[in-house]
Design a protein around this motif. Structure first.
Motif, short mmCIF file in Angstrom:
data_model
loop_
_atom_site.label_atom_id
_atom_site.label_comp_id
_atom_site.label_asym_id
_atom_site.label_seq_id
_atom_site.Cartn_x
_atom_site.Cartn_y
_atom_site.Cartn_z
N VAL A 81 0.88 -1.25 -0.01
CA VAL A 81 0.02 0.02 0.04
C VAL A 81 0.79 1.10 -0.02
O VAL A 81 1.95 1.38 0.76
N GLU A 82 0.47 2.11 -0.82
CA GLU A 82 1.27 3.49 -0.98
C GLU A 82 0.33 4.61 -0.31
O GLU A 82 -0.97 4.40 -0.43
N GLN A 83 0.81 5.75 -0.21
CA GLN A 83 -0.06 6.88 0.13
C GLN A 83 -0.93 7.16 -0.74
O GLN A 83 -0.87 7.17 -1.95
N GLY A 84 -2.38 7.25 -0.20
CA GLY A 84 -3.55 7.61 -1.18
C GLY A 84 -4.19 6.39 -1.69
O GLY A 84 -5.15 6.59 -2.32
N ASP A 85 -3.77 5.31 -1.51
CA ASP A 85 -4.18 4.05 -2.16
C ASP A 85 -5.55 3.73 -1.10
O ASP A 85 -5.74 4.04 -0.14
N THR A 86 -6.44 3.05 -1.73
CA THR A 86 -7.66 2.60 -1.10
C THR A 86 -7.93 1.29 -1.68
O THR A 86 -7.46 0.89 -2.74
N MET A 87 -8.86 0.44 -0.69
CA MET A 87 -9.14 -1.03 -1.44
C MET A 87 -9.43 -0.92 -2.76
O MET A 87 -9.29 -1.74 -3.68
N ASN A 88 -10.56 -0.14 -3.11
CA ASN A 88 -11.16 0.14 -4.23
C ASN A 88 -10.20 0.40 -5.31
O ASN A 88 -10.41 -0.08 -6.47
N GLY A 89 -9.41 1.24 -5.08
CA GLY A 89 -8.38 1.85 -6.20
C GLY A 89 -7.60 0.66 -6.49
O GLY A 89 -7.05 0.44 -7.84
N ILE A 90 -7.11 -0.11 -5.65
CA ILE A 90 -6.09 -1.44 -5.85
C ILE A 90 -6.82 -2.27 -6.56
O ILE A 90 -6.26 -3.05 -7.32
N ALA A 91 -8.12 -2.54 -6.02
CA ALA A 91 -8.93 -3.66 -6.84
C ALA A 91 -9.11 -3.15 -8.14
O ALA A 91 -8.79 -4.11 -9.12
N ALA A 92 -9.40 -1.99 -8.51
CA ALA A 92 -9.49 -1.57 -10.01
C ALA A 92 -8.24 -1.51 -10.66
O ALA A 92 -8.30 -2.10 -11.81
N GLN A 93 -7.13 -1.28 -10.00
CA GLN A 93 -5.71 -1.27 -10.66
C GLN A 93 -5.40 -2.63 -11.12
O GLN A 93 -4.54 -2.69 -11.80
N TYR A 94 -5.54 -3.65 -10.22
CA TYR A 94 -5.06 -5.09 -10.58
C TYR A 94 -6.31 -5.95 -11.05
O TYR A 94 -6.03 -7.01 -11.38
N GLY A 95 -7.34 -5.38 -11.21
CA GLY A 95 -8.37 -5.86 -11.97
C GLY A 95 -9.05 -7.20 -11.23
O GLY A 95 -9.46 -8.18 -11.84
N VAL A 96 -8.92 -6.84 -9.97
CA VAL A 96 -9.58 -7.79 -9.05
C VAL A 96 -11.08 -7.36 -8.36
O VAL A 96 -11.20 -6.25 -8.35
N ASP A 97 -12.04 -8.25 -7.94
CA ASP A 97 -13.22 -7.85 -7.60
C ASP A 97 -12.91 -7.37 -5.74
O ASP A 97 -12.14 -7.75 -5.00
N LEU A 98 -13.56 -6.24 -5.47
CA LEU A 98 -13.42 -5.54 -4.37
C LEU A 98 -13.58 -6.52 -3.28
O LEU A 98 -12.83 -6.54 -2.27
N GLY A 99 -14.78 -7.25 -3.06
CA GLY A 99 -15.24 -7.92 -2.26
C GLY A 99 -14.18 -9.17 -2.10
O GLY A 99 -13.98 -9.57 -0.76
N ALA A 100 -13.58 -9.77 -3.40
CA ALA A 100 -12.60 -10.68 -2.92
C ALA A 100 -11.58 -10.26 -2.31
O ALA A 100 -10.79 -11.01 -1.59
N LEU A 101 -11.09 -8.94 -2.70
CA LEU A 101 -9.73 -8.31 -2.23
C LEU A 101 -10.11 -8.20 -0.77
O LEU A 101 -9.07 -8.55 0.33
N ILE A 102 -11.11 -7.65 -0.22
CA ILE A 102 -11.40 -7.58 1.05
C ILE A 102 -11.49 -8.95 2.12
O ILE A 102 -10.88 -9.09 2.96
N ALA A 103 -12.19 -9.95 1.32
CA ALA A 103 -12.16 -11.05 2.00
C ALA A 103 -10.77 -11.95 2.18
O ALA A 103 -10.56 -12.40 3.05
N THR A 104 -9.93 -11.78 1.05
CA THR A 104 -8.62 -12.25 1.07
C THR A 104 -7.74 -11.62 2.12
O THR A 104 -7.04 -12.44 2.86
N ASN A 105 -7.83 -10.31 2.49
CA ASN A 105 -7.07 -9.76 3.65
C ASN A 105 -7.86 -9.34 4.94
O ASN A 105 -7.63 -8.69 5.61
N ALA A 106 -8.93 -10.20 5.10
CA ALA A 106 -9.85 -9.95 6.25
C ALA A 106 -9.08 -10.48 7.65
O ALA A 106 -9.20 -9.60 8.64
N ASP A 107 -7.84 -11.17 7.51
CA ASP A 107 -7.16 -11.57 8.89
C ASP A 107 -6.35 -10.59 9.02
O ASP A 107 -6.00 -10.35 10.22
N THR A 108 -5.79 -9.85 7.99
CA THR A 108 -4.66 -8.65 8.43
C THR A 108 -5.46 -7.21 8.10
O THR A 108 -4.58 -6.22 8.65
N VAL A 109 -6.53 -7.24 7.79
CA VAL A 109 -7.17 -5.65 7.50
C VAL A 109 -8.60 -5.86 7.92
O VAL A 109 -9.50 -6.14 7.44
#
Length: 159
Positions: free
Chosen positions: A116-144
């Motif tokens: 994560v860099e300054q200004g990043d959001t989960m939504n922005g990262i999901a869009a940048q890497y072409g992944v589903d936001l819900g899947a990104l959140i679920a994958t990182n639920a243990d650390t975020v």
């Protein structure tokens, strides 16, 4: 008729409908639709997996052909096939071979983690890497614990 009777009727448990007279439970079309949608999603997922496996096999074949071509070219030029200057030639040969067959060139390695860099959001990262936001959140639920609060330097796993 009391409040409880009204609630039961609105939920399909009350009244003298055909289901109640016959003793059968009310039929739920929503559940039937959900089952059909789930089955369709599984079929699409299986088809996507098969297509990805086919593409990976083609990419592996293309890379092997490119490596062989680069090794042969290096041998002709008197270089060691594993020498650093040969590797760019292998990539170039793979691209040329792919262009001749109409297939895409070598596939770039898949990114699995993001810092994560300054200004990043989960939504922005999901869009940048072409992944589903819900899947990104679920994958990182243990650390975020709160997806609205990510910090520079955090490492997120991509689904």
């Amino acid at each position: 008729m009391g409040l409880l009777d009204n609630v039961k009727k609105n939920l399909g448990f009350g009244g003298k409908g055909a289901d109640e007279r016959s003793g059968a439970a009310p039929f739920d079309r929503t559940a039937e639709r959900q089952v059909a949608e789930d089955a369709a999603a599984v079929e699409v997922s299986a088809a996507d997996k098969a297509a990805a496996e086919t593409a990976a096999a083609q990419a592996t074949q293309q890379q092997a052909a490119a490596d062989a071509a680069a090794a042969q070219e290096a041998e002709q030029e008197g270089l060691e096939p594993e020498a650093p200057e040969v590797q760019p030639q292998a990539q170039e040969a793979a691209s040329e071979a792919a262009a001749g067959t109409g297939q895409p060139g070598p596939v770039a390695p898949r990114v699995t983690e993001v810092v994560v860099e300054q200004g990043d959001t989960m939504n922005g990262i999901a869009a940048q890497y072409g992944v589903d936001l819900g899947a990104l959140i679920a994958t990182n639920a243990d650390t975020v614990p709160n997806p609205d609060r990510i910090y520079p330097g955090q490492v997120l796993r991509l689904p």
